[in-house]
Design a protein around this motif. Sequence first.
Motif, short mmCIF file in Angstrom:
data_model
loop_
_atom_site.label_atom_id
_atom_site.label_comp_id
_atom_site.label_asym_id
_atom_site.label_seq_id
_atom_site.Cartn_x
_atom_site.Cartn_y
_atom_site.Cartn_z
N GLY A 205 0.79 -1.22 0.00
CA GLY A 205 0.00 0.00 0.00
C GLY A 205 0.82 1.27 0.00
N THR A 206 2.01 1.20 -0.57
CA THR A 206 2.96 2.32 -0.50
C THR A 206 3.37 2.75 -1.91
OG1 THR A 206 3.81 1.50 1.61
CG2 THR A 206 5.18 3.07 0.42
N GLY A 207 3.28 4.05 -2.18
CA GLY A 207 3.69 4.60 -3.46
C GLY A 207 5.12 5.09 -3.44
N HIS A 208 5.49 5.80 -4.49
CA HIS A 208 6.87 6.23 -4.67
C HIS A 208 7.34 7.17 -3.56
CE1 HIS A 208 10.48 6.96 -7.08
NE2 HIS A 208 10.33 8.25 -6.85
N GLN A 209 6.66 8.27 -3.39
CA GLN A 209 7.07 9.26 -2.39
C GLN A 209 6.69 8.84 -0.98
OE1 GLN A 209 8.99 11.66 -3.47
NE2 GLN A 209 9.35 12.57 -1.46
N ASP A 210 5.74 7.89 -0.87
CA ASP A 210 5.29 7.44 0.45
C ASP A 210 6.43 6.84 1.27
OD1 ASP A 210 2.71 8.15 -0.21
OD2 ASP A 210 2.14 6.13 -0.86
N VAL A 211 7.43 6.28 0.60
CA VAL A 211 8.56 5.71 1.33
C VAL A 211 9.20 6.77 2.22
CG1 VAL A 211 10.88 4.72 1.08
CG2 VAL A 211 9.01 3.91 -0.37
N VAL A 212 9.29 8.00 1.71
CA VAL A 212 9.87 9.09 2.50
C VAL A 212 8.86 9.66 3.49
CG1 VAL A 212 10.81 11.44 2.39
CG2 VAL A 212 11.57 9.71 0.75
N THR A 213 7.65 9.99 3.02
CA THR A 213 6.67 10.63 3.90
C THR A 213 6.27 9.70 5.04
OG1 THR A 213 4.87 9.96 2.42
CG2 THR A 213 5.79 12.15 2.11
N ASN A 214 6.12 8.42 4.77
CA ASN A 214 5.76 7.48 5.83
C ASN A 214 6.89 7.29 6.83
OD1 ASN A 214 3.37 7.25 4.48
ND2 ASN A 214 3.60 5.11 3.90
N THR A 215 8.13 7.40 6.36
CA THR A 215 9.25 7.35 7.29
C THR A 215 9.25 8.57 8.19
OG1 THR A 215 10.57 6.08 5.69
CG2 THR A 215 11.76 7.15 7.48
N CYS A 216 8.93 9.72 7.61
CA CYS A 216 8.84 10.95 8.41
C CYS A 216 7.77 10.83 9.49
CB CYS A 216 8.48 12.15 7.53
SG CYS A 216 9.71 12.60 6.30
N LEU A 217 6.60 10.32 9.10
CA LEU A 217 5.41 10.38 9.95
C LEU A 217 5.15 9.11 10.75
CD1 LEU A 217 3.04 12.10 7.36
CD2 LEU A 217 4.36 13.19 9.19
N GLY A 218 5.91 8.07 10.48
CA GLY A 218 5.71 6.82 11.21
C GLY A 218 4.50 6.03 10.73
N LYS A 219 4.02 6.31 9.52
CA LYS A 219 2.88 5.60 8.98
C LYS A 219 3.35 4.33 8.27
CE LYS A 219 -0.22 7.94 6.78
NZ LYS A 219 -0.84 8.85 5.79
N GLY A 220 2.49 3.31 8.28
CA GLY A 220 2.85 2.08 7.60
C GLY A 220 4.08 1.43 8.21
#
Length: 236
Positions: A205-220
Amino acid sequence: FMHGGAWGSGFPTMYRLLSLPFLERNFRVIILGYRTYPDTDVEGQIEDLARAVEYFSEKYGGIGGSGGPVVLMGHSSGAHVSMLAAMRGRLPVVDALIAGSGVYDVERQQQQEKRMGVNEISPMSAANGFSKESFCRYSPQFLSDDLPANFPPTLLVHGEDDDVTPLENSREFHRTLEDKSTDIGRKKGLLGSFMRHHQLEVLEGTGHQDVVTNTCLGKGRAQAAILDWIESAVGL
């Protein structure tokens, strides 16, 4: 951290939130700036990265200072440049490498850009030399036969739903690294150790930029996967 931006855009300040989960764990974090196309090409970006890593490792002494380990993370084109620098032996002080949503076959990525309809405006081809010969020269997928002795343990992180840099990039490159590690491990009698050096983490459930944003926010799972792997790779 070396940001992405299709080799032609991006600024360190755009990624400042990425430092938070690492600062909370007493890591020293540096978001690297580097020249982008048209100010330079991939060769210049490799040089900028190598000089920056050398400078800051001497100045701060790794994670937390006092000679701690050095972990480099790159995303998208930043992952591509980081991998090339490591495969050329330009990052001798780096103890572990994390590559998120990376490009490892430049010609394949050019075909992806054509499907997306952005190939005429993307700086990718120009930054990587325009020709098929230069695309091959700048494709980590085809350079594993010459891995240097100081090539670090590597975590490839890729979102399952990445429609910019498809997951198969990381799957194929991971297989290539595994095959190379098998050869080295057999020669050294350390097969299990070398096989553990290179891992692939596929994020649902993770897209291209999500790898960075989710690392920032602790999501996924992105943040936990990266932090867990750093702990296992460098013993923190």
